[in-house]
Design a protein around this motif. Structure first.
Motif, PDB file in Angstrom:
ATOM      1  N   ASN A   4       0.850  -1.189   0.000  1.00  0.00           N
ATOM      2  CA  ASN A   4       0.000   0.000   0.000  1.00  0.00           C
ATOM      3  C   ASN A   4       0.893   1.249   0.000  1.00  0.00           C
ATOM      4  N   ALA A  40      -8.555   6.334   4.103  1.00  0.00           N
ATOM      5  CA  ALA A  40      -8.536   5.332   3.030  1.00  0.00           C
ATOM      6  C   ALA A  40      -7.100   5.049   2.602  1.00  0.00           C
ATOM      7  N   LEU A  43      -5.340   3.160   5.610  1.00  0.00           N
ATOM      8  CA  LEU A  43      -5.832   1.803   5.889  1.00  0.00           C
ATOM      9  C   LEU A  43      -5.864   0.910   4.650  1.00  0.00           C
ATOM     10  N   LYS A  45      -8.145   1.078   2.265  1.00  0.00           N
ATOM     11  CA  LYS A  45      -9.549   0.664   2.073  1.00  0.00           C
ATOM     12  C   LYS A  45     -10.225   1.512   1.006  1.00  0.00           C
ATOM     13  N   LEU A 165     -12.061  -5.716  -4.110  1.00  0.00           N
ATOM     14  CA  LEU A 165     -12.055  -4.713  -3.052  1.00  0.00           C
ATOM     15  C   LEU A 165     -11.486  -5.231  -1.731  1.00  0.00           C
ATOM     16  N   SER A 166     -11.617  -6.520  -1.485  1.00  0.00           N
ATOM     17  CA  SER A 166     -11.094  -6.993  -0.204  1.00  0.00           C
ATOM     18  C   SER A 166      -9.663  -7.505  -0.311  1.00  0.00           C
ATOM     19  N   ARG A 202     -19.546  -3.425   3.411  1.00  0.00           N
ATOM     20  CA  ARG A 202     -18.652  -3.837   4.498  1.00  0.00           C
ATOM     21  C   ARG A 202     -17.179  -3.635   4.143  1.00  0.00           C
ATOM     22  N   ARG A 203     -16.883  -3.733   2.858  1.00  0.00           N
ATOM     23  CA  ARG A 203     -15.489  -3.630   2.433  1.00  0.00           C
ATOM     24  C   ARG A 203     -14.992  -2.197   2.303  1.00  0.00           C
ATOM     25  N   CYS A 204     -15.903  -1.243   2.457  1.00  0.00           N
ATOM     26  CA  CYS A 204     -15.548   0.147   2.157  1.00  0.00           C
ATOM     27  C   CYS A 204     -15.689   1.070   3.362  1.00  0.00           C
ATOM     28  N   LEU A 205     -14.970   2.199   3.300  1.00  0.00           N
ATOM     29  CA  LEU A 205     -15.261   3.311   4.204  1.00  0.00           C
ATOM     30  C   LEU A 205     -16.406   4.074   3.559  1.00  0.00           C
TER      31      LEU A 205
END
Ligand SMILES: Nc1ncnc2c1ncn2[C@@H]1O[C@H](COP(=O)(O)OP(=O)(O)OP(=O)(O)O)[C@@H](O)[C@H]1O
Ligand SMILES: [Mg+2]
Length: 303
Positions: A4, A40, A43, A45, A165-166, A202-205
Motif C-alpha cells: 500500500n 482510506a 488503511l 480501504k 475490493l477486499s 462492508r469492504r468500504c469506508l
C-alpha cells in the motif's frame, strides 16, 4: 496482500495535508471528506461515496488522482455491464486468426500428427484484453480507481468487485489469480438509486457528501468563478440554500450553482433582484414543476 504505497504518500500524509492537496487542484473538501481520503490511504480501504447528484463525488476521485499525480482509471457502471467490459475479455479475433494460421501450418505438415496442438496457446497473456479493473490491479504504479455510479450495475454484477475490493486480486480461470502489485486507491460512487449489497458496503469506508453549507459553497464558487463579486456570491449561495429547503423534485446542486454564477458574470449582473432571479431560475431548476413551486414562493415573498 499487495504493497500500500498510498500509506506513505506525501500529498496525503495528514488530514490537513490531504485538504491542502485537494485545494491545490481546485477541489474544496469538507473536513469529513479530507478525513475519509486520509484514512482510506492509511488503511488501504476503498471509499464508497454516496450523495445527491452534482455534489462532487466523481470530482473527488479525479481531484485525488490529480493532486497525487497518479493515473486515474475509471470504470463507468451501467445496467448490463458485465465481466467482459469491467474486468477482461479474450481477444476472439486474434484467437481465431491464430487457430487459422495454426491450421494452415499443420495441414502443410506431411504426417498431420500435430492436430492436438491446434488452439493450444490461445488463452495466454497476448490474447487478453484488459478492462479497467484488471488494468488497475496490474498497474506497476499506484493508481486511483474510480468505479463510478456503482448503483447502476445490477446487484449480481457487484460480486465482480468483491474479490477486488477486499484482496486486491482477480481470478482469471485460464491464467489463475492475479494479485495487485500496488494497491489502487479506490473510489466507488453512488447516487443511492438502489441499496448496495451489505457485502460491498462492508469492504468500504462510507462517505456521504451532502449539499455543502453556504460557506463552503461560497468557497467553491470563489475558486471556480473568481470573477464573481463576493457580495453577489453570498446572495447566490443563500438563495440556492433556500431552494434546497423547498420540496422539489430535484434540488439544485453545486454544478447548477456554478452554472448560475458563470451566467451572472456573463450577463454583467452585479446584484440579484427578483427580475434577475425569475429570468435565470431555469439555470438552477431543471423541472417545470420545480420552477413553478419556486416562482410561487418568490412571489409570496416568503423567500
Ligand atoms: N468540493 C468541491 N470543490 C470544487 N468543485 C466542486 C466540489 N464539489 C463539486 N464541485 C463541482 O461540481 C461539479 C459536479 O461534481 P461531480 O460531477 O463530481 O458531481 P457528482 O456528485 O459526481 O454528480 P453525479 O451524481 O451527477 O455524477 C464538478 O464539476 C465540480 O466542479
Ligand atoms: Mg458523478
Amino acid at each position: 496482500m499487495p504493497v500500500n504505497a498510498w500509506r506513505d504518500n506525501a500529498t496525503l500524509s495528514s488530514i490537513e495535508v490531504v485538504s491542502n492537496s485537494l485545494k491545490s487542484v481546485g477541489y474544496l473538501p469538507s473536513k469529513q471528506i479530507a478525513t475519509t481520503v486520509y484514512l482510506a490511504a492509511r488503511l488501504g480501504k476503498p471509499i464508497l461515496v454516496e450523495g445527491p447528484a452534482g455534489t462532487g463525488k466523481t470530482e473527488l476521485a479525479k481531484s485525488t488522482a490529480l493532486a497525487t499525480d497518479s493515473e486515474l482509471i475509471r470504470l463507468q457502471c451501467y445496467e448490463g455491464l458485465d465481466e467482459a467490459k469491467a474486468l477482461y475479455e479474450w481477444n476472439y479475433r486474434k484467437q481465431l486468426l491464430r487457430i487459422q494460421t495454426d491450421r494452415i501450418s499443420i495441414e502443410s505438415e506431411t504426417d498431420g500428427s500435430s492436430w492436438d496442438r491446434l488452439g493450444n496457446d490461445i488463452f495466454q497473456e497476448g490474447f487478453l484484453l484488459e478492462r479497467p479493473l484488471l488494468r488497475a490491479i496490474r498497474s506497476e504504479n499506484p493508481t486511483v480507481l474510480l468505479v463510478d455510479e456503482v448503483d447502476r450495475m445490477e446487484v449480481e454484477t457487484e460480486a465482480l468487485l468483491l474479490e477486488l475490493l477486499s484482496d486486491f486480486q482477480v481470478s482469471v480461470p485460464e491464467l489463475g489469480t492475479i494479485t495487485a502489485k500496488q494497491m489502487p486507491l479506490v473510489f466507488l460512487t453512488s447516487n443511492g438509486t438502489r441499496e448496495l449489497s451489505e457485502a460491498l458496503k462492508r469492504r468500504c469506508l462510507f462517505l456521504y457528501i451532502d449539499y455543502p453549507s453556504p460557506e463552503r459553497e461560497l468557497e467553491i464558487i470563489g475558486a471556480k468563478a473568481p470573477e464573481l463579486d463576493k457580495e453577489l456570491g453570498g446572495q447566490l449561495v443563500r438563495f440556492v440554500a433556500g431552494l434546497r429547503a423547498l420540496d422539489l423534485k430535484k434540488s439544485p446542486s453545486i454544478s447548477e450553482s456554478l452554472d448560475w454564477a458563470h451566467s451572472l458574470i456573463e450577463m454583467g449582473i452585479g446584484s440579484l433582484d427578483a427580475a434577475d432571479v425569475a429570468d435565470t431560475l431555469h439555470l438552477l431548476l431543471k423541472h417545470r414543476a420545480d420552477i413553478e413551486i419556486a416562482t410561487k414562493e418568490l412571489s409570496q415573498g416568503t423567500r
